[in-house]
Design a protein around this motif. Structure first.
Motif, mmCIF file in Angstrom:
data_model
loop_
_atom_site.group_PDB
_atom_site.id
_atom_site.type_symbol
_atom_site.label_atom_id
_atom_site.label_comp_id
_atom_site.label_asym_id
_atom_site.label_seq_id
_atom_site.Cartn_x
_atom_site.Cartn_y
_atom_site.Cartn_z
ATOM 1 N N PRO A 12 65.162 18.881 35.163
ATOM 2 C CA PRO A 12 65.023 19.771 34.012
ATOM 3 C C PRO A 12 66.374 20.003 33.330
ATOM 4 O O PRO A 12 67.418 20.030 33.984
ATOM 5 C CB PRO A 12 64.506 21.082 34.628
ATOM 6 C CG PRO A 12 64.006 20.721 35.993
ATOM 7 C CD PRO A 12 64.821 19.555 36.433
ATOM 8 N N PHE A 13 66.333 20.161 32.003
ATOM 9 C CA PHE A 13 67.529 20.522 31.234
ATOM 10 C C PHE A 13 68.716 19.619 31.595
ATOM 11 O O PHE A 13 69.819 20.109 31.849
ATOM 12 C CB PHE A 13 67.904 21.992 31.468
ATOM 13 C CG PHE A 13 67.003 22.974 30.761
ATOM 14 C CD1 PHE A 13 67.286 23.425 29.489
ATOM 15 C CD2 PHE A 13 65.867 23.450 31.394
ATOM 16 C CE1 PHE A 13 66.462 24.327 28.840
ATOM 17 C CE2 PHE A 13 65.022 24.358 30.756
ATOM 18 C CZ PHE A 13 65.330 24.792 29.471
ATOM 19 N N GLY A 111 57.447 31.613 34.225
ATOM 20 C CA GLY A 111 56.775 31.081 33.048
ATOM 21 C C GLY A 111 55.305 31.439 33.010
ATOM 22 O O GLY A 111 54.749 31.762 31.955
ATOM 23 N N TYR A 143 65.395 34.453 26.542
ATOM 24 C CA TYR A 143 64.805 33.325 27.267
ATOM 25 C C TYR A 143 63.628 33.833 28.064
ATOM 26 O O TYR A 143 63.748 34.782 28.848
ATOM 27 C CB TYR A 143 65.833 32.681 28.205
ATOM 28 C CG TYR A 143 65.264 31.516 28.987
ATOM 29 C CD1 TYR A 143 65.126 30.262 28.393
ATOM 30 C CD2 TYR A 143 64.855 31.674 30.303
ATOM 31 C CE1 TYR A 143 64.591 29.195 29.102
ATOM 32 C CE2 TYR A 143 64.321 30.611 31.023
ATOM 33 C CZ TYR A 143 64.191 29.378 30.416
ATOM 34 O OH TYR A 143 63.650 28.317 31.121
ATOM 35 N N GLY A 145 61.268 31.489 29.673
ATOM 36 C CA GLY A 145 60.658 30.334 30.292
ATOM 37 C C GLY A 145 60.339 29.243 29.293
ATOM 38 O O GLY A 145 60.653 29.333 28.103
ATOM 39 N N THR A 146 59.675 28.205 29.776
ATOM 40 C CA THR A 146 59.411 27.024 28.953
ATOM 41 C C THR A 146 57.931 26.693 28.836
ATOM 42 O O THR A 146 57.579 25.605 28.388
ATOM 43 C CB THR A 146 60.157 25.803 29.523
ATOM 44 O OG1 THR A 146 59.804 25.629 30.904
ATOM 45 C CG2 THR A 146 61.656 25.980 29.408
ATOM 46 N N HIS A 147 57.052 27.611 29.252
ATOM 47 C CA HIS A 147 55.634 27.419 28.978
ATOM 48 C C HIS A 147 55.403 27.562 27.465
ATOM 49 O O HIS A 147 56.331 27.865 26.709
ATOM 50 C CB HIS A 147 54.805 28.440 29.748
ATOM 51 C CG HIS A 147 54.688 28.151 31.219
ATOM 52 N ND1 HIS A 147 55.596 27.409 31.915
ATOM 53 C CD2 HIS A 147 53.747 28.532 32.135
ATOM 54 C CE1 HIS A 147 55.235 27.324 33.184
ATOM 55 N NE2 HIS A 147 54.116 28.002 33.352
ATOM 56 N N THR A 151 58.075 29.549 25.271
ATOM 57 C CA THR A 151 58.931 28.839 24.328
ATOM 58 C C THR A 151 58.890 29.512 22.967
ATOM 59 O O THR A 151 59.921 29.642 22.293
ATOM 60 C CB THR A 151 58.478 27.380 24.207
ATOM 61 O OG1 THR A 151 58.573 26.742 25.493
ATOM 62 C CG2 THR A 151 59.345 26.606 23.221
ATOM 63 N N ASN A 159 65.672 25.135 22.604
ATOM 64 C CA ASN A 159 64.565 24.978 23.546
ATOM 65 C C ASN A 159 63.238 24.672 22.853
ATOM 66 O O ASN A 159 62.276 24.265 23.506
ATOM 67 C CB ASN A 159 64.417 26.230 24.407
ATOM 68 C CG ASN A 159 65.559 26.391 25.390
ATOM 69 O OD1 ASN A 159 66.398 25.511 25.529
ATOM 70 N ND2 ASN A 159 65.598 27.516 26.076
ATOM 71 N N ALA A 160 63.180 24.926 21.550
ATOM 72 C CA ALA A 160 61.961 24.627 20.792
ATOM 73 C C ALA A 160 62.105 23.386 19.921
ATOM 74 O O ALA A 160 61.183 23.039 19.180
ATOM 75 C CB ALA A 160 61.595 25.831 19.918
ATOM 76 N N GLN A 166 55.973 25.704 16.347
ATOM 77 C CA GLN A 166 55.614 26.810 17.228
ATOM 78 C C GLN A 166 54.537 27.669 16.569
ATOM 79 O O GLN A 166 54.366 27.649 15.345
ATOM 80 C CB GLN A 166 56.851 27.657 17.533
ATOM 81 C CG GLN A 166 57.933 26.898 18.285
ATOM 82 C CD GLN A 166 57.427 26.367 19.616
ATOM 83 O OE1 GLN A 166 57.019 27.117 20.484
ATOM 84 N NE2 GLN A 166 57.441 25.043 19.763
#
Length: 421
Positions: A12-13, A111, A143, A145-147, A151, A159-160, A166
């Motif tokens: 990740p990342f 997330g 921040y 999470g990335t769900h 996001t 991150n988007a 979105q």
């Protein structure tokens, strides 16, 4: 043609072109230290990813997990199913919550519970006759999470990027202005706003501390406009700010609290959404045809994860770890302030909980946008693991860290900065 990677693992990342062939493989952990596959020891000054609050290698967790695996290894919580560790952990977490009578909805991690909070906020208003309240407000640099919803509510543009548009029912305000939140609610219309998401201290966005009075002000704005105040305490909870949930350092009562990470010390993935009684009430009437919150993760309330959570709470209580996030905030601030006058350093952010950041100057970043990664690597060469974050580095040591470990950090930082010069 570029060389084929040695391994299939996608991090990740990560810049995988750079990572492959340069992995730091962690093989063992004990207390505040970890070892790599070359046998080198490092002070884990990030508690892995904000979560190893009681360090590594605690036999109490191993014993609790082993015992649970030998009795009930897994079973779902859907419908009327339950397991004893999930029931007990939910009760204990609810008893600690700042609002009496709270309910606890489990997920597999932070997330999960962020997405749960967004959906539940909207479902609550739908069930109370206000289905138009769907808009969600986040903060710049927040921040969550990335769900999917995480996001969208997060305020870190990178991150988007490149993942498509979105959802339109999300917006963001400056992280340090209560007045901006008031203005955004008025712009959207309070009748359309469901929730405001707020980290007590913004973590992955750069360790950004709230101005004095900010938390109380935004909580009051939300109350006045009937907007749910969601405290994202995935990082802040379990002693990181010196209290059980982080948000309870302030005299506010959130409608929901998201938490994960330190709930098991990171040993097994688990998240929990703490829901205040007024938000839970429509779903707990017991009346015929009562609404069902049609949401849940496969591993929500997993018995082994909850057994780890119960053992973790025992550790926090037995070893008196929760207050240490507050007791150690000044020693940590002193340690990182050793480089406050360094010519490459723009700012030190510390003094609220056991986490801190060192931000590099604009000149350094303009000359080399990769400077934070290089600084992280230079600290690693000095035997201290930090996290490159935004325009600098961040630290969040285990709560069991003490003066010798903070001395290591204080000594490593100027040496590492010297390599950038």
């Amino acid at each position: 043609m570029s060389a084929q990677p040695k391994h299939a693992l996608w991090h990740p990342f990560a810049d995988m072109g750079s990572v492959d062939g340069d992995r730091m493989v962690i093989t063992r952990g004990e207390g505040s230290y970890v070892w790599d596959d070359a046998g080198r020891r490092y002070f884990d000054a990030t508690a892995s990813l904000w979560y190893a609050n009681f360090g590594h290698g605690r036999p109490e967790i191993t014993e609790a997990v082993t015992k649970q695996l030998q009795t009930l290894d897994s079973y779902n919580l859907f419908g009327y199913n339950a397991n004893e560790p999930a029931i007990e952990l939910a009760d204990r977490v609810a008893e600690l919550a700042p609002t009496p009578g709270s309910k606890v909805f489990f997920g597999s991690g932070g997330g999960d519970v962020i997405d749960t909070a967004v959906k539940l906020a909207r479902a609550y208003f739908a069930q109370t006759g206000r289905p138009e309240k769907v808009h969600v407000i986040g903060r710049a640099q927040g921040y969550h999470g990335t769900h999917g919803f995480g996001t969208a509510v997060g305020g870190i543009p990178a991150n988007a990027k490149d993942v498509g548009p979105q959802p339109p029912e999300f917006s963001h305000v400056p992280f340090d202005s209560a007045e901006a939140l008031e203005a955004e609610i008025q712009r959207v219309g309070a009748a359309n706003v469901a929730a405001f998401f707020c980290e007590p201290v913004i973590g992955a966005g750069g360790v950004l501390l709230p101005p004095d009075g900010y938390i109380e002000a935004v909580a009051e704005i939300c109350r006045r406009h009937d907007v749910l105040f969601v405290a994202d305490c995935v990082i802040a909870a379990w002693g990181r700010l010196g209290t059980w949930f982080g948000i309870d350092r302030w005299a506010v009562q959130p409608d929901m609290i998201t938490t994960a990470k330190g709930i098991t010390g990171g040993t097994i993935p688990l998240g929990a959404l703490i829901v205040a009684p007024r938000v839970a009430e429509p779903f707990f009437t017991g009346a015929p045809g009562a609404p069902i919150f049609r949401h849940g993760a496969t591993y929500a309330g997993h018995p082994v994860a909850c057994a780890a959570g119960l053992a973790t709470l025992d550790l926090y209580e037995r070893d008196g770890l929760i207050p240490r996030g507050r007791e150690l905030e000044k020693p940590l601030a002193d340690a990182v302030s050793a480089v406050s006058d360094h010519p490459l350093v723009k700012e030190i952010r510390a003094g609220l909980g056991f986490l801190a950041a060192v931000e590099l100057t604009a000149e350094v970043m303009d000359a080399d946008p990769g400077a934070p990664v290089k600084l992280q690597r230079a600290c690693r060469d000095e035997g201290v693991l930090v996290r490159n974050l935004g325009r600098g580095i961040a630290v969040s040591p285990p709560l069991v860290a003490a003066e010798p470990e903070l001395d290591l950090l204080a000594a490593a930082l100027p040496k590492a900065l010297g390599r950038l010069g």
